[in-house]
Design an enzyme around this catalytic site. Structure first.
Site, mmCIF file in Angstrom:
data_model
loop_
_atom_site.group_PDB
_atom_site.id
_atom_site.type_symbol
_atom_site.label_atom_id
_atom_site.label_comp_id
_atom_site.label_asym_id
_atom_site.label_seq_id
_atom_site.Cartn_x
_atom_site.Cartn_y
_atom_site.Cartn_z
ATOM 1 N N TYR A 113 0.838 -1.199 0.000
ATOM 2 C CA TYR A 113 0.000 0.000 0.000
ATOM 3 C C TYR A 113 0.873 1.248 0.000
ATOM 4 O O TYR A 113 0.579 2.216 -0.693
ATOM 5 C CB TYR A 113 -0.929 0.001 1.225
ATOM 6 C CG TYR A 113 -1.885 -1.164 1.225
ATOM 7 C CD1 TYR A 113 -3.097 -1.097 0.540
ATOM 8 C CD2 TYR A 113 -1.590 -2.351 1.890
ATOM 9 C CE1 TYR A 113 -3.980 -2.171 0.522
ATOM 10 C CE2 TYR A 113 -2.462 -3.431 1.877
ATOM 11 C CZ TYR A 113 -3.654 -3.337 1.191
ATOM 12 O OH TYR A 113 -4.511 -4.405 1.169
ATOM 13 N N ASN A 116 -12.300 -1.117 -5.155
ATOM 14 C CA ASN A 116 -12.026 -1.415 -6.557
ATOM 15 C C ASN A 116 -13.238 -2.099 -7.203
ATOM 16 O O ASN A 116 -13.626 -3.184 -6.795
ATOM 17 C CB ASN A 116 -10.796 -2.324 -6.638
ATOM 18 C CG ASN A 116 -10.458 -2.773 -8.034
ATOM 19 O OD1 ASN A 116 -11.004 -2.300 -9.013
ATOM 20 N ND2 ASN A 116 -9.547 -3.718 -8.126
ATOM 21 N N CYS A 124 -6.277 -5.879 -7.454
ATOM 22 C CA CYS A 124 -6.142 -5.484 -6.055
ATOM 23 C C CYS A 124 -5.586 -6.624 -5.206
ATOM 24 O O CYS A 124 -5.028 -6.387 -4.135
ATOM 25 C CB CYS A 124 -7.467 -4.984 -5.505
ATOM 26 S SG CYS A 124 -8.873 -6.045 -5.828
ATOM 27 N N GLU A 132 -0.735 -17.030 -9.983
ATOM 28 C CA GLU A 132 0.303 -16.250 -10.654
ATOM 29 C C GLU A 132 1.712 -16.690 -10.256
ATOM 30 O O GLU A 132 2.688 -16.088 -10.688
ATOM 31 C CB GLU A 132 0.097 -14.763 -10.344
ATOM 32 C CG GLU A 132 -1.210 -14.229 -10.886
ATOM 33 C CD GLU A 132 -1.402 -12.751 -10.639
ATOM 34 O OE1 GLU A 132 -0.427 -12.056 -10.269
ATOM 35 O OE2 GLU A 132 -2.537 -12.266 -10.830
#
Length: 182
Positions: free
Chosen positions: A109, A132, A140, A167
């Site tokens: 952040y 979001n 996010c 990922e």
């Protein structure tokens, strides 16, 4: 007059629970989480795009659903669909920063606040991140605490962890606020 077109989507990542996907002619504007109902989508549209009809149109929304499915199936690493962000100038700037976080990487952040030229806006970045409207596409889930903790996530920490693992990112600690443990 703007119209919001919507359809539904399910995927094993979300236990085949229903997500609502919505777009305008400008681009994708909203993806709900499985815990959110159609009523939540309706309220969001009424607030963000007042007096706008909501029209179910699977064909119109299908390009957005296809890219989301390809990502969740491990076949896509980048999105090339237009986005129609609806929020404050600050929120939009945060969401645009989210789209710049590469696949398989994270940012804190505080890093996002610094990238916006406002290093003291860490909490405001967290609030914007939580609001979001197009999660996953504006990733996010790639935002974690600077101590590598998962922290909060509107979709639940289980989903955040699944998306990071998809990922290939595993360098985090499984900490987070109890209210996001669903």
């Amino acid at each position: 007059m703007t119209t919001v077109y919507w359809s539904t989507f399910t995927h094993p990542t979300f236990r085949n629970d229903l997500l609502f996907i919505a777009a305008t002619k400008e681009g994708l504007c909203r993806i709900t989480w499985p815990s959110e109902t159609f009523e939540i989508l309706k309220i969001w549209v009424e607030k963000q795009i007042p007096e706008t009809p909501l029209t179910e149109d699977e064909e119109f929304v299908s390009p957005y659903i296809l890219q989301l499915k390809e990502y969740l199936d491990g076949e896509r690493k980048e999105f090339d669909i237009p986005l129609d962000f609806r929020g404050t100038t600050f929120q939009t700037s945060v969401w645009e920063q989210l789209t710049k976080i590469p696949y398989g990487e994270t940012r804190s952040y505080s890093q996002i606040a610094e990238s916006l030229g406002n290093p003291k806006a860490v909490r405001a970045v967290g609030t914007a991140n939580g609001a979001n409207p197009v999660p996953i596409i504006a990733p996010c889930h790639r935002v974690i605490g600077k101590n590598a903790a998962l922290t909060g996530f509107a979709g639940g920490l289980r989903i955040k962890e699944k998306l990071l693992q998809l990922e290939g990112y595993h360098d985090y600690t499984k900490q987070g606020h109890a209210r996001f443990q669903f």
